[in-house]
Design a protein around this motif. Structure first.
Motif, PDB file in Angstrom:
ATOM      1  N   ILE A   1      -5.564  -6.432   7.596  1.00 51.55           N
ATOM      2  CA  ILE A   1      -4.437  -5.583   7.214  1.00 51.55           C
ATOM      3  C   ILE A   1      -4.528  -5.264   5.727  1.00 51.55           C
ATOM      4  O   ILE A   1      -4.564  -6.172   4.898  1.00 51.55           O
ATOM      5  N   LEU A   2      -4.530  -3.982   5.393  1.00 52.25           N
ATOM      6  CA  LEU A   2      -4.607  -3.560   3.997  1.00 52.25           C
ATOM      7  C   LEU A   2      -3.231  -3.291   3.387  1.00 52.25           C
ATOM      8  O   LEU A   2      -3.071  -3.392   2.174  1.00 52.25           O
ATOM      9  N   ASN A   3      -2.247  -2.949   4.207  1.00 56.14           N
ATOM     10  CA  ASN A   3      -0.906  -2.677   3.699  1.00 56.14           C
ATOM     11  C   ASN A   3      -0.356  -3.967   3.082  1.00 56.14           C
ATOM     12  O   ASN A   3      -0.217  -4.973   3.777  1.00 56.14           O
ATOM     13  N   PRO A   4      -0.049  -3.966   1.790  1.00 59.45           N
ATOM     14  CA  PRO A   4       0.350  -5.211   1.132  1.00 59.45           C
ATOM     15  C   PRO A   4       1.664  -5.785   1.663  1.00 59.45           C
ATOM     16  O   PRO A   4       1.793  -7.010   1.779  1.00 59.45           O
ATOM     17  N   ASP A   5       2.622  -4.943   1.994  1.00 62.52           N
ATOM     18  CA  ASP A   5       3.890  -5.449   2.519  1.00 62.52           C
ATOM     19  C   ASP A   5       3.697  -6.109   3.877  1.00 62.52           C
ATOM     20  O   ASP A   5       4.262  -7.169   4.158  1.00 62.52           O
ATOM     21  N   LEU A   6       2.897  -5.502   4.725  1.00 57.10           N
ATOM     22  CA  LEU A   6       2.649  -6.064   6.050  1.00 57.10           C
ATOM     23  C   LEU A   6       1.821  -7.340   5.954  1.00 57.10           C
ATOM     24  O   LEU A   6       2.115  -8.333   6.612  1.00 57.10           O
ATOM     25  N   SER A   7       0.821  -7.338   5.112  1.00 53.70           N
ATOM     26  CA  SER A   7      -0.009  -8.527   4.933  1.00 53.70           C
ATOM     27  C   SER A   7       0.838  -9.712   4.450  1.00 53.70           C
ATOM     28  O   SER A   7       0.709 -10.833   4.946  1.00 53.70           O
ATOM     29  N   TYR A   8       1.721  -9.449   3.503  1.00 50.06           N
ATOM     30  CA  TYR A   8       2.602 -10.492   2.973  1.00 50.06           C
ATOM     31  C   TYR A   8       3.565 -11.002   4.049  1.00 50.06           C
ATOM     32  O   TYR A   8       3.753 -12.205   4.206  1.00 50.06           O
ATOM     33  N   ALA A   9       4.158 -10.089   4.807  1.00 46.35           N
ATOM     34  CA  ALA A   9       5.106 -10.478   5.852  1.00 46.35           C
ATOM     35  C   ALA A   9       4.435 -11.338   6.917  1.00 46.35           C
ATOM     36  O   ALA A   9       5.008 -12.334   7.383  1.00 46.35           O
ATOM     37  N   ILE A  10       3.227 -10.983   7.302  1.00 45.71           N
ATOM     38  CA  ILE A  10       2.486 -11.764   8.293  1.00 45.71           C
ATOM     39  C   ILE A  10       2.174 -13.152   7.747  1.00 45.71           C
ATOM     40  O   ILE A  10       2.316 -14.158   8.442  1.00 45.71           O
ATOM     41  N   ALA A  11       1.766 -13.230   6.485  1.00 46.46           N
ATOM     42  CA  ALA A  11       1.424 -14.513   5.878  1.00 46.46           C
ATOM     43  C   ALA A  11       2.620 -15.459   5.795  1.00 46.46           C
ATOM     44  O   ALA A  11       2.459 -16.677   5.796  1.00 46.46           O
ATOM     45  N   ARG A  12       3.830 -14.906   5.732  1.00 52.34           N
ATOM     46  CA  ARG A  12       5.044 -15.723   5.643  1.00 52.34           C
ATOM     47  C   ARG A  12       5.516 -16.267   6.996  1.00 52.34           C
ATOM     48  O   ARG A  12       6.389 -17.127   7.041  1.00 52.34           O
TER      49      ARG A  12
END
Length: 123
Positions: free
Chosen positions: A6-17
């Motif tokens: 995932i390149l979208n930073p908001d989506l990548s961050y949300a998934i990581a949380r």
């Protein structure tokens, strides 16, 4: 820059949380989303990105132990989930959206192309 995924930073961050049993959703472009729920809006124009594209990308990165869909969800959408989903009423699905950690809004225009996913663990 990331090498893959995932390149979208908001989506990548949300998934990581995400933690075990957290819920999150992938939605068509018409699903009402409560103001207090984080929306990661990927919709560009009608149909882009599709529900199928977003599901494929996210399921490559997330462990899922359950999925909830509306009773009216079409077979073409169900097939994309790669697991048996629990059917609930569309009204209940909209209520459960309010408890999701985030909702990914797609450009999908297929009616009832919405799913709530429950995060699992990889161990």
């Amino acid at each position: 820059m990331k090498k893959s995924g995932i390149l979208n930073p908001d989506l990548s961050y949300a998934i990581a949380r995400l933690g075990h049993t957290d819920t999150w959703a992938i939605a068509d472009c018409g699903l009402p989303i409560p103001e207090h729920v984080e929306v990661i809006d990927l919709a560009l124009v009608f149909g882009i990105p599709s529900f199928a594209q977003v599901v494929a990308a996210i399921l490559n990165e997330v462990v899922v132990e359950g999925v909830f869909i509306a009773e009216q969800t079409p077979a073409a959408i169900r097939e994309l989930l790669h697991t048996e989903a629990e059917e609930i009423s569309h009204e209940e699905l909209k209520e459960r959206i309010s408890n999701c950690a985030f909702v990914v809004r797609t450009g999908e225009t297929t009616p009832y192309a919405n799913a709530i996913f429950k995060a699992g663990v990889s161990f």
